[in-house]
Design a protein around this motif. Structure first.
Motif: not given
Lengths: 567, 654
Positions: A141, A174, A176-178, A218, A222, A225-227, B279
């Motif tokens: 990230r 992962n 969660s990676n904008y 995604a 989760d 998670d915003q991304s 996850r």
């Protein structure tokens, strides 16, 4: 005893550490001083490279020293032979890499690398891509590195498909990676350019469906998670709208032409960026905004010279051309008519569905269904609730209005931190729905009473409205944008919490203004009303300012042309 | 020779299994004079790992009948005064039973006798046991091989690794493949050893006369035998477990390398599938539906802090964990995953135990990778050796192949004073730590042991094919009928340095109800098919093929309390052998508890000092006692030690 370990005591350790630090500080300071002296003296030679590398090696965030280095390198470029330069560049690249290992998120270091690579005659892009891959392996990230990767990929013309595969691999690790999702949003339109002149930046349906599935994976895994949710919104969003002329209005009485744009623009009269043709001949006019500030605005207007309007002619044709955006509009003012206009209908163009796109409604419908499924499992997930609301609006804002309002209620309860934002968003959607209803009914009267509005939106769409009812809401002001309502005759805004009236200014046709039961404190707030020439009735009953002594005299002085003021 | 060993120590430790080795490191670290002895010729006891030939020697050793009575030649009469008495120790290890070996890979009869392990030095023909130790030490300490009975060597930790490098240069593998082609009829010899006298052979015709290139024969396995590091006990390290914490805290981790277990597998309805547990796994899973993904993640998130949500499970206290899972709207698929692959419990386990196990699994995720487990490269047998090395670095003395006759107990105080070794030498110490397999039958007459059933398989494919063939997998096969035991399967690939290229090493473990083969054979048959030449040409086999299999039962003494042993002096402390569990928690806990009992005021394996804080004293390197060139006194050798402290590649993966 044999084999027994002897270790320094903690005092000895602390003392050794202190001395070491003192020594370090001394070196650091003397090197910094030496660099600045040399720089001032213009001695930009290799010794400066050596000195700066000592400091930057330990603290790569010393931006001035990077500048220093660039000055030296530029100087040396002129002096050295190609072989010497090649060695210099190699050393510099190695040094940069060691700095990145000290701090992989140093702005200065990445910038310097960009600068250096940009100057090389034959940069080795493959090695740079490997460098990025390595740093992203350590921290997937690191947005500095992502930025640099985009620069390298662009310079090296890496096929978008390869870069897309790279984002795939990192999202797999992962999600969660904008940065990775964002990069996809840049790559996919390049990979799938829209055929012919359709809306740019949109994806073909098969690609879109695949991406939607990925992103659903995604947010089902989760949902907090915003991304993923942001990427989801991008997928369903539409491309940036092009500048467009939404409405052209000509008024005979006021000898005035008004235009409204799809987004706030700056019109400079001198550059003739917005041309006015009257009966096919150009007319030089002075464009201004309704509030007179001439800042970027949705609405611009101009006065017509008296000679350009002739009552005897059967008709006048007005045409405006927005030269910067290749847009134009035309309308006709017939003999005996007070006004003429031409506008895009919100109902035809679906102007208010801009949050989400005009994708095939089957796609949106299935997205809505899966979001509802998720919401059942996660009734308190704010991202899911908001997405449901947006999807419903994109599908059919009027049909889903009641349901949308219920979701707003839930959303406000689970996300009280954003209650005010949600109130404003809700106001916007309700206002859009009311405008749609008004246009379906083909009237120029807009009813917005009892809607709990907290803010006003899309005022530029209301250019032709003559009657506006804003009673019984939670408005705290009538904002400057209201000055765009050139045709407004009656404005009802009783039972709000209005404290200021900045928007009620220069409204040429305003006759009646209802402001009962608001929070107007001082007579001075009524000042803007004086600029409305036809204002005849102002109702101020139930406002704090009515309690003041001699209020009537005071108001008569302030608004001499208003016939009746009720307090 | 015998006099060469010092006679005064603080602590004597008998057995080099994991708990004893941890204790040795801990004692040595606090400055105690430690003598660490093992009667075997290798480190680790039942925690050891063997090369293929080493394992065969081990098998042979256990199959020989115990007639080592001549050992007690040295009289201890004169060594024990009247005020003292002796407690004899056991002469023969009896922890391993029911060994059975099956070979399915083709054994070429002509060449069989000539097959030699590549890189192996000339075997010492006089002793089976010595072959193993020859391998371990040959590279570093070749001159010591002659003095067979009095080797005192440093733990062979990196010796082993350099051995492997030596064998890298071998190129005649292809040549022998060519040779194999020419032999028309291949025989598959099915040999049952371990007491069964009948030896049945059946020949399988090779119709085509054309062997596949990747065909692996028994002689390949023997030739490449040093590629194998076969664990006697199959365990993994929980990434947040006690052993990892201890390895990191004590810095022993620098002596070992680890690999992440890459997959958690499940066996359901006759099919092996991968369990999504992290996850990222859940996100990437193609098998789960969106809703399943959410339900699984939701349940796992709850388990992570289930104590905070007592209302979620309080009402189900009476239920078993599997019944509780049924109430959580989880599909049968997910219930199976959670019960057998994540919690790794039996269906009947209580709800709290199930939640606890799930939580432990989840907490271990993500520390070093996407699964909760680590496997030590070169095998589990490395771990005890790492601790021995730490002990040696801090001055401990090591002595393998050293048998102990008895403890010497002072009649008046009832305390143990000394041991007497097989040369009749008396060695005095204050504390004695002994692995329970050394205790005599008399001492153990009241003890009832559990048993572990083990199988070791060499196969040609993974149980679940994937993009990469380098996978380390763990699979729990639930019992076929209720009441029986679940079988734990660990599959290791060649990059773990435990098996040769193109093979997999598979360990099966369960608690015994019958012999190991009877307990495990049904699972082996479910997952694998015996290697046969003809099958390869018909169709692609769906199951991996068995090349070689070993079954044995190992004694599990983990549950035995100290009080069940008869007449042990209070300063004799007992360590148990390996337990059947997946982690190493029991051994670490036992070591720590015993250490606190012996040295209540000392810290257990504290972090070592920073290299720059160590004061080196030149006088510390005392000349060794004359005439003991074979003893390697491990002092803090400045050059060697600081090298180790600085070498980063030996640290745990981050």
């Amino acid at each position: 005893m044999h084999g027994r370990l002897k270790v320094k005591t903690s005092e000895e350790q602390a003392e050794a550490k202190r001395l070491e630090r003192e020594q370090k500080l001394k070196l650091y300071q003397s090197a910094t001083q030496a660099i600045f002296q040399k720089r001032q003296a213009g001695e930009l030679d290799e010794s400066v490279l050596e000195l700066t590398s000592q400091i930057l090696g330990a603290n790569p965030d010393f931006a001035t020293l990077w500048n220093c280095r660039r000055e030296v390198l530029q100087q040396l470029e002129a002096q050295k032979s190609p072989e010497e330069l090649a060695a210099l560049v190699k050393a510099e690249l190695g040094f940069l890499e060691s700095c990145l290992r000290v701090n992989p998120k140093s702005y200065g270091t990445w910038h310097h690398r960009c600068w250096l690579l940009g100057r090389l005659p034959e940069p080795n892009w493959v090695r740079e891509l490997e460098l990025c891959a390595r740093f992203l392996e350590v921290d997937e990230r690191n947005f500095h590195c992502w930025d640099y990767r985009r620069f390298v990929a662009a310079q090296a013309a890496v096929p978008p498909a390869e870069e897309l595969a790279f984002t795939d691999s990192l999202i797999t690790r992962n999600f969660s990676n904008y940065s990775s999702w964002h990069y996809r949003s840049c790559l996919l339109p390049k990979l799938h350019p829209h055929p012919d002149s359709g809306p740019q930046g949109r994806l073909p349906e098969d690609v879109l469906l695949k991406e939607l599935e990925l992103v659903q994976n995604a947010f089902f895994t989760d949902p907090n998670d915003q991304s993923a949710w942001f990427y989801h919104r991008w997928l369903l969003g539409r491309a940036d709208p092009q500048d467009a002329l939404r409405c052209l209005h000509v008024s005979r009485d006021e000898a005035c032409v008004t235009v409204s744009f799809s987004q706030p623009l700056l019109v400079d009269s001198r550059t003739e960026i917005l041309l006015l043709m009257v009966d096919e001949s150009p007319l030089i006019v002075e464009w201004r905004t309704p509030d007179g500030r001439n800042r970027p605005s949705h609405v611009w207007l101009c006065d017509l010279p008296a000679a350009s309007l002739n009552d005897q002619l059967p008709q006048h044709t007005f045409r405006v051309i927005w030269t910067a955006g290749d847009a134009q509009k035309e309308c006709v003012l017939f003999k005996g008519h007070q006004e003429g206009w031409c506008r895009d209908s919100t109902t035809d163009e679906q102007l208010f569905r801009c949050e989400l796109s005009v994708e095939k409604s089957t796609v949106l419908q299935s997205e809505l269904e899966s979001c509802k499924e998720l919401q059942e499992l996660e009734p308190e997930n704010k991202w899911c609730l908001l997405t449901i609301i947006l999807l419903m609006r994109a599908l059919d804002p009027l049909l889903y209005e009641k349901e949308t309002l219920q979701y707003f209620q839930t959303l406000k309860a689970v996300d009280p931190m954003r209650a005010a934002y949600l109130d404003d968003l809700r106001s916007k959607f309700l206002l859009e729905n009311s405008v749609l209803r008004m246009e379906y009914a083909e009237v120029r009267v807009l009813h917005l009473a009892h809607k709990d509005l907290t803010a006003l939106y899309h005022v530029e769409q209301l250019l032709l409205v003559t009657h506006l009812d804003l009673s019984h809401n939670r408005l705290r002001a009538l904002p400057p944008a209201l000055a765009a309502l050139r045709c407004l005759e009656v404005l009802q805004a009783s039972d709000n919490a209005i404290e200021s009236l900045n928007g009620v200014t220069n409204l040429p046709r305003l006759q009646e203004l209802q402001l009962c039961n608001n929070h107007l404190q001082q007579p001075a707030v009524l000042q803007p009303l004086a600029s409305c020439p036809r204002l005849a009735l102002v109702n101020l009953q139930g406002n704090p300012l009515c309690q003041a002594v001699d209020i009537l005299e005071h108001l008569a002085e302030l608004l001499p042309s208003v016939d009746s003021i009720l307090t | 020779m015998a006099e060469s060993l010092p006679t005064e120590f603080d602590v004597v430790i008998i057995g080099t299994g994991l708990p004893e080795s941890i204790l040795a490191a801990a004692c040595s670290r606090t400055g105690q004079r430690v003598l660490h002895i093992d009667s075997r010729s290798y480190y680790g006891g039942n925690w050891a790992s063997f090369s293929f030939s080493g394992l065969l020697s081990w098998v042979k050793e256990y199959q020989q009948d115990s007639d080592i009575e001549e050992e007690s030649t040295v009289s201890r009469q004169g060594l024990i005064p009247e005020t003292e008495e002796a407690i004899a120790l056991r002469k023969k290890d009896e922890t391993i039973q029911h060994i059975e070996v099956f070979c399915y890979a083709s054994q070429d009869q002509d060449t069989e006798d000539n097959v030699e392990e590549i890189g192996a030095l000339q075997r010492n023909p006089s002793s089976v046991a010595s072959t193993t130790i020859t391998e371990l030490d040959s590279a570093c300490l070749p001159e010591e091989r002659q003095s067979y009975f009095t080797d005192y060597e440093m733990p062979a930790n990196h010796t082993q690794k350099s051995d492997k490098e030596i064998s890298l240069g071998i190129t005649d593998v292809e040549e022998s493949l060519e040779k194999e082609k020419d032999c028309g009829d291949n025989t598959c010899i099915h040999t049952i050893l371990g007491g069964h006298k009948d030896e049945d052979k059946h020949t399988v015709e090779d119709n085509t006369g054309q062997a596949k290139k990747n065909r692996i024969t028994f002689s390949h396995i023997v030739k490449e035998g040093r590629r194998f590091n076969i664990d006697l006990v199959s365990k993994l390290l929980y990434s947040q477990g006690l052993l990892i914490d201890l390895l990191i805290k004590s810095n022993v981790s620098r002596y070992a390398e680890f690999k992440n277990v890459t997959r958690i597998l499940a066996f359901r309805e006759g099919k092996v599938e991968q369990v999504p547990c992290s996850r990222a796994d859940v996100f990437n899973s193609k098998e789960l539906t969106m809703v399943e993904k959410r339900m699984l993640m939701k349940f796992l998130t709850f388990c992570l802090d289930y104590e905070q949500h007592p209302d979620e499970y309080q009402g189900f206290r009476q239920c078993s964990f599997s019944e509780y899972l049924k109430t959580k709207k989880l599909t049968p698929n997910l219930q199976h995953f959670i019960l057998h692959s994540i919690a790794m419990t039996e269906s009947s386990c209580t709800i709290i135990d199930g939640l606890k196990a799930t939580k432990k699994f989840l907490q271990c995720l993500g520390r070093f990778g996407n699964t909760p487990f680590l496997f030590p490269v070169y095998g589990q047998g490395e771990i005890p050796q790492c601790f021995c090395r730490m002990c040696a670095v801090f001055g401990g003395i090591y002595c393998l192949r050293h048998k102990i006759q008895c403890f010497v107990v002072d009649k008046e105080s009832g305390r143990c004073k000394a041991i007497i070794d097989h040369f009749g030498q008396r060695i005095n110490a204050k504390y004695f730590i002994v692995e329970d397999s050394y205790l005599s039958e008399e001492t153990c007459s009241n003890v009832h042991y559990k048993q572990i059933s083990r199988a070791v398989l060499i196969t040609d494919q993974s149980v679940l094919k994937a993009d990469s063939d380098q996978q380390i997998s763990i699979l729990l096969v639930p019992p076929a009928e209720p009441g029986a035991c679940a079988v734990r399967v660990t599959e290791l690939c060649s990059s773990t340095m435990t098996c040769m290229k193109d093979t997999y090493l598979v360990h099966l473990t369960c608690s015994s109800s019958k012999t190991a083969r009877e307990d495990l054979e049904s699972v082996v048959n479910k997952l694998f098919t015996p290697y046969a030449e003809t099958e390869t040409n018909k169709e692609e086999p769906t199951k991996p093929r068995l090349l070689w299999a070993l079954y044995f039962n190992m004694r599990d003494s983990s549950g035995i309390s100290r009080s069940s042993y008869n007449g042990l002096p209070s300063n004799v402390y007992v360590c148990s052998g390996p337990d059947g569990g997946l982690g190493n928690e029991h051994a670490v806990k036992q070591a720590e508890t015993l250490f606190q009992e012996i040295f209540p005021s000392e810290e257990f394996c504290p972090p070592p000092p920073n290299p720059e804080d160590i004061i080196f004293d030149g006088d510390d390197k005392q000349p060794e006692v004359p005439g003991t060139n074979n003893i390697i006194m491990a002092t803090i050798d400045s050059s060697e030690e600081s090298k180790n402290l600085e070498s980063p590649e030996k640290h745990l993966p981050h």
